[in-house]
Write a protein that holds these residues in place. Structure first.
Motif, PDB file in Angstrom:
ATOM      1  N   VAL A  81       0.884  -1.171   0.106  1.00  0.00           N
ATOM      2  CA  VAL A  81      -0.120  -0.196  -0.339  1.00  0.00           C
ATOM      3  C   VAL A  81       0.844   1.191  -0.055  1.00  0.00           C
ATOM      4  O   VAL A  81       0.376   2.129  -0.805  1.00  0.00           O
ATOM      5  CB  VAL A  81      -0.976   0.067   0.985  1.00  0.00           C
ATOM      6  CG1 VAL A  81      -1.823   1.436   1.215  1.00  0.00           C
ATOM      7  CG2 VAL A  81      -1.974  -1.237   1.145  1.00  0.00           C
ATOM      8  N   PHE A  82       1.843   1.110   0.716  1.00  0.00           N
ATOM      9  CA  PHE A  82       2.818   2.403   0.836  1.00  0.00           C
ATOM     10  C   PHE A  82       3.462   2.751  -0.325  1.00  0.00           C
ATOM     11  O   PHE A  82       3.500   3.879  -0.872  1.00  0.00           O
ATOM     12  CB  PHE A  82       3.955   2.126   2.014  1.00  0.00           C
ATOM     13  CG  PHE A  82       4.977   3.177   2.155  1.00  0.00           C
ATOM     14  CD1 PHE A  82       4.679   4.225   2.850  1.00  0.00           C
ATOM     15  CD2 PHE A  82       6.055   3.105   1.597  1.00  0.00           C
ATOM     16  CE1 PHE A  82       5.764   5.186   2.908  1.00  0.00           C
ATOM     17  CE2 PHE A  82       7.084   4.129   1.336  1.00  0.00           C
ATOM     18  CZ  PHE A  82       6.752   5.127   2.171  1.00  0.00           C
ATOM     19  N   LEU A  83       3.750   1.597  -0.994  1.00  0.00           N
ATOM     20  CA  LEU A  83       4.639   2.126  -2.507  1.00  0.00           C
ATOM     21  C   LEU A  83       3.677   2.453  -3.314  1.00  0.00           C
ATOM     22  O   LEU A  83       3.813   3.337  -4.278  1.00  0.00           O
ATOM     23  CB  LEU A  83       5.331   0.839  -2.861  1.00  0.00           C
ATOM     24  CG  LEU A  83       6.594   0.225  -2.066  1.00  0.00           C
ATOM     25  CD1 LEU A  83       6.849  -1.228  -2.552  1.00  0.00           C
ATOM     26  CD2 LEU A  83       7.532   1.194  -2.157  1.00  0.00           C
ATOM     27  N   ALA A  84       2.322   1.720  -3.557  1.00  0.00           N
ATOM     28  CA  ALA A  84       1.495   2.179  -4.519  1.00  0.00           C
ATOM     29  C   ALA A  84       0.725   3.489  -4.243  1.00  0.00           C
ATOM     30  O   ALA A  84       0.576   4.348  -5.149  1.00  0.00           O
ATOM     31  CB  ALA A  84       0.250   1.147  -4.589  1.00  0.00           C
TER      32      ALA A  84
ATOM     33  N   LEU B 210      -4.777  12.184  -7.400  1.00  0.00           N
ATOM     34  CA  LEU B 210      -5.455  12.148  -6.427  1.00  0.00           C
ATOM     35  C   LEU B 210      -6.702  11.103  -6.250  1.00  0.00           C
ATOM     36  O   LEU B 210      -6.722  10.188  -5.399  1.00  0.00           O
ATOM     37  CB  LEU B 210      -5.978  13.415  -5.879  1.00  0.00           C
ATOM     38  CG  LEU B 210      -7.067  13.712  -4.690  1.00  0.00           C
ATOM     39  CD1 LEU B 210      -5.862  13.340  -3.389  1.00  0.00           C
ATOM     40  CD2 LEU B 210      -7.449  14.861  -4.504  1.00  0.00           C
ATOM     41  N   LEU B 211      -7.376  10.894  -7.145  1.00  0.00           N
ATOM     42  CA  LEU B 211      -8.675  10.336  -7.317  1.00  0.00           C
ATOM     43  C   LEU B 211      -8.096   8.758  -7.160  1.00  0.00           C
ATOM     44  O   LEU B 211      -8.851   7.888  -6.697  1.00  0.00           O
ATOM     45  CB  LEU B 211      -9.603  10.736  -8.455  1.00  0.00           C
ATOM     46  CG  LEU B 211     -10.183  11.767  -8.360  1.00  0.00           C
ATOM     47  CD1 LEU B 211     -11.339  12.193  -9.272  1.00  0.00           C
ATOM     48  CD2 LEU B 211     -11.155  11.915  -7.081  1.00  0.00           C
ATOM     49  N   ALA B 212      -7.319   8.429  -8.030  1.00  0.00           N
ATOM     50  CA  ALA B 212      -6.731   6.981  -8.076  1.00  0.00           C
ATOM     51  C   ALA B 212      -6.277   6.732  -6.860  1.00  0.00           C
ATOM     52  O   ALA B 212      -6.517   5.441  -6.375  1.00  0.00           O
ATOM     53  CB  ALA B 212      -5.763   6.929  -9.267  1.00  0.00           C
ATOM     54  N   ASP B 213      -5.534   7.530  -6.255  1.00  0.00           N
ATOM     55  CA  ASP B 213      -4.838   7.214  -4.949  1.00  0.00           C
ATOM     56  C   ASP B 213      -5.930   6.984  -3.836  1.00  0.00           C
ATOM     57  O   ASP B 213      -5.790   6.145  -3.026  1.00  0.00           O
ATOM     58  CB  ASP B 213      -3.947   8.124  -4.570  1.00  0.00           C
ATOM     59  CG  ASP B 213      -3.258   8.142  -3.306  1.00  0.00           C
ATOM     60  OD1 ASP B 213      -2.702   6.842  -2.690  1.00  0.00           O
ATOM     61  OD2 ASP B 213      -3.724   8.768  -2.235  1.00  0.00           O
TER      62      ASP B 213
END
Length: 464
Positions: free
Chosen positions: A15-18, A26-29
């Motif tokens: 999760v951290f890397l992605a 922003l929205l994808a994240d």
């Protein structure tokens, strides 16, 4: 999924890397963080993820309806909006409790009791229901904006670091962070690492050891415990629950910080309190402030005279006790704290004191809190009676040992550390090279895992 496990470490690394790879999108994240939160919860129950989704969508839709100026908002909209999360909480947490109480009442009149439903309590349900209520009320008060899209609301409510056991983060505090891009240059790596390391130490070395070797054996069989066993188990549980819950909060704050989010502090050396009112300013701060702002003040707070203030204090604490569990011992635990707060107010003992008077207040407050912890930890009222009876059984100790007494004293003595110990240690370590810090943290984690008891017990507050 438990924080101090290899499964979570691998999950968080991905999760951290992605997350930081998507920082410009922003929205994808935020979709990534929402998906990660549901994966985190699905590790316990995939089916209950749909409950989370339904509750989050209700909160988002309710926020649109109760926002100031939303079509001349009629007065029934806000109670209806808040009723949604409360009904979810009531069904899962209290339906069987009230059925059991109704059955006991019917049995007294020779009538057949209704069968219990056998409802499984979802992990962390009280926390994410309170998050939903916080969003609805903050929007209604104009303290947070009604989000046009459900995405940010769902991330706010179900963000995995605080999903299972808090802290209860206010919508007005956290939603602006969700809506803004995270800045990798502002990640407090050292502070987050120290919080996570301290949390691992408190959970694995202290809380788990005290639970498995002292608290659980004595509370499981109080009839076989001597006075020394019972007394040390009570002190041990006071140390265990603080180490356990503050460890989760520290790790949640550290994990969120590594993703670029700020959570408020949830504990502030609670056993240094010289009064119960001070204790509740230091213990589970996010819950006590939630109860104050969303329950005590709307009930009238300290307005309307001493009698009404006492009523509001009692109602708030009794409901706070019931929030912790559907059992009379939790109601009595809340009533004990409520009565103590009322007595302090009546006697004028709420103000800050210094010198010997403060030390006396700390001693009395700590032991009153410990008495409450007996209600909190015992499996039922019979168990409460068993522990209190054991305090008068002057026989050789069977469980209490000098090592466990020293471990309990050490855990409680951590309250003597400066309140800003993380910041002080961070200032000392910041000059060290990153590889040196990395090796140091790795060795510390290896030592903690090696020295701690095998397995990781669930955090105490997962059951609430």
């Amino acid at each position: 999924m438990l924080f101090p496990t290899g499964v979570f470490a691998l999950f968080f690394l991905l999760v951290f890397l992605a997350h930081w790879a998507l920082r410009r999108h922003l929205l994808a994240d935020r979709w990534l963080l929402l998906g990660a939160s549901f994966v985190f919860y699905a590790h316990w129950s995939f089916e209950l993820c749909f409950l989370l989704l339904a509750l989050g969508l209700w909160a988002w839709g309710a926020g649109r309806l109760v926002a100031p100026g939303a079509h001349a908002r009629p007065p029934w909209r806000l109670p209806l909006a808040v009723a949604g999360p409360l009904l979810v909480l009531g069904w899962f947490k209290y339906a069987d409790f009230f059925l059991a109480e109704a059955g006991a009442l019917l049995a007294r009149f020779g009538l057949e009791a209704p069968p219990l439903l056998g409802i499984i309590l979802p992990v962390g349900i009280s926390f994410f229901c309170f998050q939903a209520i916080s969003y609805i009320l903050d929007v209604a008060r104009g303290e947070a904006r009604a989000e046009p899209s459900p995405l940010f609301v769902l991330v706010y409510i179900f963000f995995f670091p605080h999903l299972a056991a808090g802290p209860i983060v206010r919508a007005a505090h956290f939603l602006p962070q969700v809506a803004a891009p995270s800045d990798p240059r502002r990640i407090p790596f050292l502070m987050a690492g120290l919080l996570i390391l301290g949390g691992l130490c408190k959970k694995l070395l202290l809380a788990n050891t005290l639970a498995t070797q002292l608290v659980d054996p004595v509370f499981r069989d109080p009839e076989g415990a001597a006075a020394a066993d019972a007394l040390l188990a009570i002190y041990g549980y006071a140390a265990q629950i603080w180490c356990d819950f503050s460890a989760y909060s520290d790790m949640a704050i550290g994990v969120a910080a590594l993703l670029g989010f700020h959570f408020p502090r949830n504990f502030d050396q609670p056993y240094r309190a010289a009064s119960l009112s001070e204790f509740w300013r230091r213990w589970h701060i996010s819950l006590s402030s939630w109860l104050r702002d969303y329950l005590y003040i709307p009930l009238g707070g300290s307005r309307g005279g001493e009698a009404r203030t006492a009523r509001n204090l009692m109602l708030t604490m009794v409901l706070g006790g019931l929030w912790h569990g559907a059992a009379w011992r939790f109601v009595l635990w809340g009533a004990l704290h409520g009565a103590g707060l009322v007595a302090e107010r009546f006697l004028g003992l709420r103000g800050a004191v210094a010198g010997p008077r403060r030390w006396l207040g700390m001693l009395l407050t700590f032991h009153l809190v410990c008495l409450g912890w007996v209600l909190f930890r015992a499996p039922d009222m019979e168990g409460v009676g068993g522990i209190l009876t054991a305090l008068g059984r002057w026989e050789p100790a069977l469980v209490a040992t000098p090592l466990l007494a020293a471990l309990t004293a050490f855990a409680l003595a951590l309250h003597l550390l400066p309140g800003d110990w993380v910041e002080r240690l961070e200032r000392r370590l910041v000059a060290l090279p990153a590889p040196t810090l990395g090796v140091g943290f790795g060795v510390a984690i290896l030592l903690i895992v090696t020295l701690g008891p095998s397995g990781v017990a669930p955090f105490i507050y997962f059951q609430f």
